[in-house]
Scaffold this motif. Structure first.
Motif, short mmCIF file in Angstrom:
data_model
loop_
_atom_site.label_atom_id
_atom_site.label_comp_id
_atom_site.label_asym_id
_atom_site.label_seq_id
_atom_site.Cartn_x
_atom_site.Cartn_y
_atom_site.Cartn_z
N SER A 175 -25.11 72.32 35.39
CA SER A 175 -25.44 72.69 36.77
C SER A 175 -26.95 72.74 36.98
O SER A 175 -27.44 72.41 38.04
N THR A 176 -27.68 73.18 35.97
CA THR A 176 -29.15 73.17 36.00
C THR A 176 -29.65 72.71 34.64
O THR A 176 -28.90 72.70 33.67
N GLY A 232 -26.65 79.20 36.71
CA GLY A 232 -27.64 78.40 36.00
C GLY A 232 -27.22 78.22 34.55
O GLY A 232 -26.63 79.11 33.95
N THR A 250 -25.91 80.35 41.93
CA THR A 250 -25.78 78.91 42.08
C THR A 250 -24.63 78.58 43.03
O THR A 250 -23.60 79.26 43.04
N VAL A 283 -29.70 76.57 44.23
CA VAL A 283 -29.94 77.81 43.48
C VAL A 283 -30.80 78.76 44.30
O VAL A 283 -31.48 78.36 45.24
N TYR A 319 -31.46 72.07 44.01
CA TYR A 319 -31.92 71.95 42.64
C TYR A 319 -31.56 70.58 42.06
O TYR A 319 -32.33 69.98 41.35
N TYR A 332 -30.81 79.57 49.49
CA TYR A 332 -30.51 78.55 48.49
C TYR A 332 -31.41 77.34 48.68
O TYR A 332 -31.63 76.90 49.81
#
Length: 179
Positions: free
Chosen positions: A175-176, A149, A102, A90, A72, A69
């Motif tokens: 989240s992204t 994501g 994630t 991520v 991000y 991970y």
């Protein structure tokens, strides 16, 4: 009410936090001695600045999430007062895609234990959400989604040890970045 703990993840995070405290009071420690979190190539400048300012916390979160991970997103919540820090990690070469595994953690930067909740929702309706809530002195999470994501992450932190206390943090965000 007892404080739940995450073991051994809590121990790893505590060790890293202790290391950060030492680094903060020992200016003679070389920058090379500070932990360096893996940072996603898609991380924005804001995230990179938070990771640079708090390298031990960012690296500890990656350790808690597990192998592979990379950081991000990092956000101080609710703002520069920083009662909590949201860390989103991520896996994969295209972390902004909706297929990216994630992991998210809500770091407690306030004094003492607080009721906290973190919820990570997938962009795929069938996969749903994962959440962790309780009274924590260090962090809530980690929570995972295989397709996290382009999903959302909710961060809550009470000013007390109960969910009914006034909220210091009440945040929902992507989240992204999938724009």
């Amino acid at each position: 009410m007892s404080i739940r703990s995450h073991v051994p993840a809590k121990a790893a995070f505590a060790a890293a936090a202790a290391g950060l405290a030492i680094l903060g009071t020992a200016p003679q420690v070389a920058a090379a001695d500070q932990p360096v979190p893996g940072i996603s190539v898609k991380a924005d400048q804001h995230t990179k600045a938070i990771a640079a300012a708090h390298p031990a916390a960012a690296a500890a979160g990656a350790t808690v999430c597990g192998t592979g991970y990379a950081l991000y997103k990092a956000d101080q919540l609710p703002d520069s007062r920083r009662f909590a820090t949201l860390f989103v990690y991520v896996k994969g070469s295209n972390p902004a895609s909706n297929d990216a595994p994630t992991c998210a953690i809500l770091d407690n930067n306030a004094s003492g234990a607080k009721w906290m909740k973190i919820k990570l929702c997938s962009n795929y309706i069938a996969e749903g959400c994962a959440s962790d809530a309780g009274v924590y002195s260090q962090y809530a999470g980690p929570v995972y989604r295989n397709h996290g994501g382009c999903g959302t992450v909710t961060s809550l932190m009470s000013s007390t040890t109960t969910s009914s206390g006034p909220l210091l943090v009440n945040n929902v965000q992507d989240s992204t970045n999938c724009n």
